[in-house]
Design an enzyme around this catalytic site. Structure first.
Site, PDB file in Angstrom:
ATOM      1  N   ASP A 267       0.809  -1.222   0.000  1.00  0.00           N
ATOM      2  CA  ASP A 267       0.000   0.000   0.000  1.00  0.00           C
ATOM      3  C   ASP A 267       0.839   1.268   0.000  1.00  0.00           C
ATOM      4  OD1 ASP A 267      -2.192  -1.711   0.155  1.00  0.00           O
ATOM      5  OD2 ASP A 267      -2.025  -1.772   2.331  1.00  0.00           O
TER       6      ASP A 267
ATOM      7  N   HIS B 235      -4.603  -2.389  -5.518  1.00  0.00           N
ATOM      8  CA  HIS B 235      -3.935  -1.206  -6.048  1.00  0.00           C
ATOM      9  C   HIS B 235      -4.985  -0.178  -6.423  1.00  0.00           C
ATOM     10  CE1 HIS B 235      -0.246  -3.466  -6.178  1.00  0.00           C
ATOM     11  NE2 HIS B 235      -0.792  -4.365  -6.969  1.00  0.00           N
TER      12      HIS B 235
HETATM   13  P1  GTP Z   1      -0.475  -0.144  -3.613  1.00  0.00           P
HETATM   14  O1  GTP Z   1      -1.112  -1.334  -2.984  1.00  0.00           O
HETATM   15  O2  GTP Z   1       0.978   0.016  -3.331  1.00  0.00           O
HETATM   16  O3  GTP Z   1      -0.806  -0.015  -5.068  1.00  0.00           O
HETATM   17  O4  GTP Z   1      -1.090   1.121  -2.887  1.00  0.00           O
HETATM   18  P2  GTP Z   1      -2.607   1.291  -2.755  1.00  0.00           P
HETATM   19  O5  GTP Z   1      -3.128   1.686  -4.082  1.00  0.00           O
HETATM   20  O6  GTP Z   1      -3.194   0.083  -2.098  1.00  0.00           O
HETATM   21  O7  GTP Z   1      -2.817   2.410  -1.734  1.00  0.00           O
HETATM   22  P3  GTP Z   1      -4.264   2.949  -1.339  1.00  0.00           P
HETATM   23  O8  GTP Z   1      -5.340   1.966  -1.528  1.00  0.00           O
HETATM   24  O9  GTP Z   1      -4.078   3.556  -0.015  1.00  0.00           O
HETATM   25  O10 GTP Z   1      -4.491   4.033  -2.423  1.00  0.00           O
HETATM   26  C1  GTP Z   1      -3.670   5.039  -2.496  1.00  0.00           C
HETATM   27  C2  GTP Z   1      -4.526   6.244  -2.805  1.00  0.00           C
HETATM   28  O11 GTP Z   1      -3.652   7.316  -2.648  1.00  0.00           O
HETATM   29  C3  GTP Z   1      -5.027   6.235  -4.240  1.00  0.00           C
HETATM   30  O12 GTP Z   1      -6.231   6.922  -4.316  1.00  0.00           O
HETATM   31  C4  GTP Z   1      -3.906   6.976  -4.947  1.00  0.00           C
HETATM   32  O13 GTP Z   1      -4.344   7.675  -6.104  1.00  0.00           O
HETATM   33  C5  GTP Z   1      -3.502   7.954  -3.881  1.00  0.00           C
HETATM   34  N1  GTP Z   1      -2.103   8.361  -4.003  1.00  0.00           N
HETATM   35  C6  GTP Z   1      -1.043   7.684  -4.528  1.00  0.00           C
HETATM   36  N2  GTP Z   1       0.048   8.446  -4.512  1.00  0.00           N
HETATM   37  C7  GTP Z   1      -0.315   9.621  -3.948  1.00  0.00           C
HETATM   38  C8  GTP Z   1       0.364  10.814  -3.650  1.00  0.00           C
HETATM   39  O14 GTP Z   1       1.551  10.970  -3.913  1.00  0.00           O
HETATM   40  N3  GTP Z   1      -0.366  11.799  -3.027  1.00  0.00           N
HETATM   41  C9  GTP Z   1      -1.679  11.653  -2.714  1.00  0.00           C
HETATM   42  N4  GTP Z   1      -2.303  12.652  -2.108  1.00  0.00           N
HETATM   43  N5  GTP Z   1      -2.345  10.553  -3.014  1.00  0.00           N
HETATM   44  C10 GTP Z   1      -1.687   9.554  -3.617  1.00  0.00           C
HETATM   45  P1  IMP Z   2      -2.280 -12.912   2.772  1.00  0.00           P
HETATM   46  O1  IMP Z   2      -1.335 -12.455   1.748  1.00  0.00           O
HETATM   47  O2  IMP Z   2      -3.734 -12.702   2.412  1.00  0.00           O
HETATM   48  O3  IMP Z   2      -2.005 -14.330   3.222  1.00  0.00           O
HETATM   49  O4  IMP Z   2      -2.066 -12.018   4.066  1.00  0.00           O
HETATM   50  C1  IMP Z   2      -0.879 -12.098   4.860  1.00  0.00           C
HETATM   51  C2  IMP Z   2      -0.522 -10.720   5.428  1.00  0.00           C
HETATM   52  O5  IMP Z   2      -0.115  -9.863   4.375  1.00  0.00           O
HETATM   53  C3  IMP Z   2      -1.670 -10.008   6.131  1.00  0.00           C
HETATM   54  O6  IMP Z   2      -1.131  -9.250   7.186  1.00  0.00           O
HETATM   55  C4  IMP Z   2      -2.213  -9.079   5.068  1.00  0.00           C
HETATM   56  O7  IMP Z   2      -2.856  -7.960   5.608  1.00  0.00           O
HETATM   57  C5  IMP Z   2      -0.924  -8.684   4.351  1.00  0.00           C
HETATM   58  N1  IMP Z   2      -1.120  -8.332   2.931  1.00  0.00           N
HETATM   59  C6  IMP Z   2      -1.294  -9.177   1.884  1.00  0.00           C
HETATM   60  N2  IMP Z   2      -1.396  -8.493   0.736  1.00  0.00           N
HETATM   61  C7  IMP Z   2      -1.287  -7.192   1.048  1.00  0.00           C
HETATM   62  C8  IMP Z   2      -1.282  -5.982   0.279  1.00  0.00           C
HETATM   63  O8  IMP Z   2      -1.403  -5.965  -0.942  1.00  0.00           O
HETATM   64  N3  IMP Z   2      -1.122  -4.834   0.976  1.00  0.00           N
HETATM   65  C9  IMP Z   2      -0.950  -4.819   2.314  1.00  0.00           C
HETATM   66  N4  IMP Z   2      -0.933  -5.909   3.085  1.00  0.00           N
HETATM   67  C10 IMP Z   2      -1.100  -7.084   2.448  1.00  0.00           C
HETATM   68 MG    MG Z   3      -2.640  -1.872  -1.775  1.00  0.00          MG
END
Ligand code: GTP
Ligand code: IMP
Ligand code: MG
Length: 336
Positions: free
Chosen positions: A13, A43
């Protein structure tokens, strides 16, 4: 041939989805290949005012000219895959390596019910039981599900036959099965070398490893987490987040954990850091697209990261949209 691999440097994340979607437009890869776990990933991509939540297909799908492919090492839940193909209108543009492992209902039920999964706080998407079955050689290939027939391919042939490849990892270094906080971790290694092996690329093919880190640290699920603050404190610093897949509140440390990031940079062989959410840490940086528009304290922070890790910060995120990105790669001599 130019190959760029994107991996997570913290607990997942970090904002990989956004970085990948930016690179998909900026570098125009002919192929975007997904490695890493499976549908446990979540993502987020925001592009042109639209928000997408993606679990299995490459996050770079928003760049319509790229061929999409899911590597042999990825665990595939056919229902999740087919739903994304439909939701994102992909037709047969996204292929899956025929050797990829099929996640079955049985594995999902096992993951949902087991006491050990509860202890770890898994995403209940069937990852652990699928990894066990694959290691025990009782798992099936994706080709066992007839609905997937039109999508099957040999990923290694596609990636090795392309000029410009973007490889997407998932999860983050600290939840790697090999280097993370075992047993509170995911079921596979998620570092750059493994992600490359999963899509069929050898180490000599890789030019750039982009390690994504967020300007603060979050973790979902159980296990050790240094410097954790309460939900109230996280809200006060605007760093409280909620999971993309499970909706669970993420645990927060408003700072970076240097020892972990330094180790992640080494083991991944990172030669470019993508720093996301600098605008969340320093609100005056919101939506800036030039490095010299960042505030002094933000530039100090970037320099501190470069000094401690020895890796240049080539990309900086200043907002949620893919285009809210400062790209310093050319000036820093990072290959693309
Ligand atoms: P990954 O699993 O690594 O892909 O991250 P994620 O997509 O799970 O993170 P999350 O669900 O928290 O989503 C990130 C949010 O933050 C999305 O809406 C992105 O567009 C946003 N985001 C990503 N980079 C930035 C940034 O640099 N600044 C801000 N304000 N938002 C961002
Ligand atoms: P699993 O991959 O579903 O077996 O989860 C194992 C651990 O990894 C747990 O703590 C989940 O929350 C973490 N985890 C798995 N995939 C992600 C991801 O994409 N982002 C953040 N945590 C994750
Ligand atoms: Mg994520």
């Amino acid at each position: 041939m130019a190959v760029t691999v994107v991996v997570g440097g913290q607990y997942g994340d970090e904002g990989k989805g956004k970085v990948i979607s930016y690179l998909a437009f900026a570098d125009k890869p002919s192929v975007i290949a997904r490695g890493g776990g499976g549908p446990n990933a979540g993502h987020s991509v925001e592009y042109n005012g639209k928000k997408y939540k993606i679990r299995l297909v490459p996050s770079g799908f928003v760049q319509k000219d790229a061929q999409l492919v899911i590597g042999a090492g990825v665990f595939v839940d056919p229902d999740v895959f087919l739903q994304e193909v439909k939701d994102f209108d992909l037709g047969t543009r996204c292929k899956i390596d025929r050797r990829a492992t099929l996640i079955t209902q049985e594995y999902k039920d096992l993951d949902g019910a087991s006491e050990n999964s509860k202890k770890i706080g898994t995403t209940k998407t069937g990852m652990g039981p699928t990894a066990s079955a694959r290691a025990s050689r009782t798992a099936s290939f994706v080709s066992n599900d007839e609905r997937l027939t039109p999508y099957l391919c040999d990923c290694h042939e596609i990636v090795n036959g392309s000029k410009n490849v973007l490889v997407e990892g998932s999860q983050g270094f600290m939840i790697s099965n090999l280097y993370g906080t075992y047993p509170f971790c995911t079921s596979k290694d998620v570092s750059a070398s493994t992600v490359c092996a999963e899509v069929g690329l050898g180490p000599t093919r890789v030019d750039t490893v982009v390690m994504v880190i967020k300007a603060y640290t979050t973790r979902v699920g159980n296990g050790p987490f240094a410097g954790e603050v309460s939900e109230e404190q996280a809200k006060r610093t605007n760093t409280q987040e909620y999971g993309t897949v499970t909706g669970r509140p993420r645990r927060t440390n408003p700072n970076l954990i240097w020892d972990e990031i330094k180790m992640a940079a080494k083991v991944n062989g990172a030669n470019c850091i993508a720093l996301t959410k600098i605008d969340v840490k320093f609100s005056e940086c919101a939506n800036k697209r030039e490095y010299n528009q960042l505030s002094e304290r933000a530039i100090e922070f970037v320099k501190e990261i470069e000094k401690k890790t020895g890796v240049p910060v080539g990309l900086i995120g200043t907002g949620p949209d893919a285009q809210d990105t400062i790209d310093r790669r050319a000036e820093l001599g990072i290959k693309r």
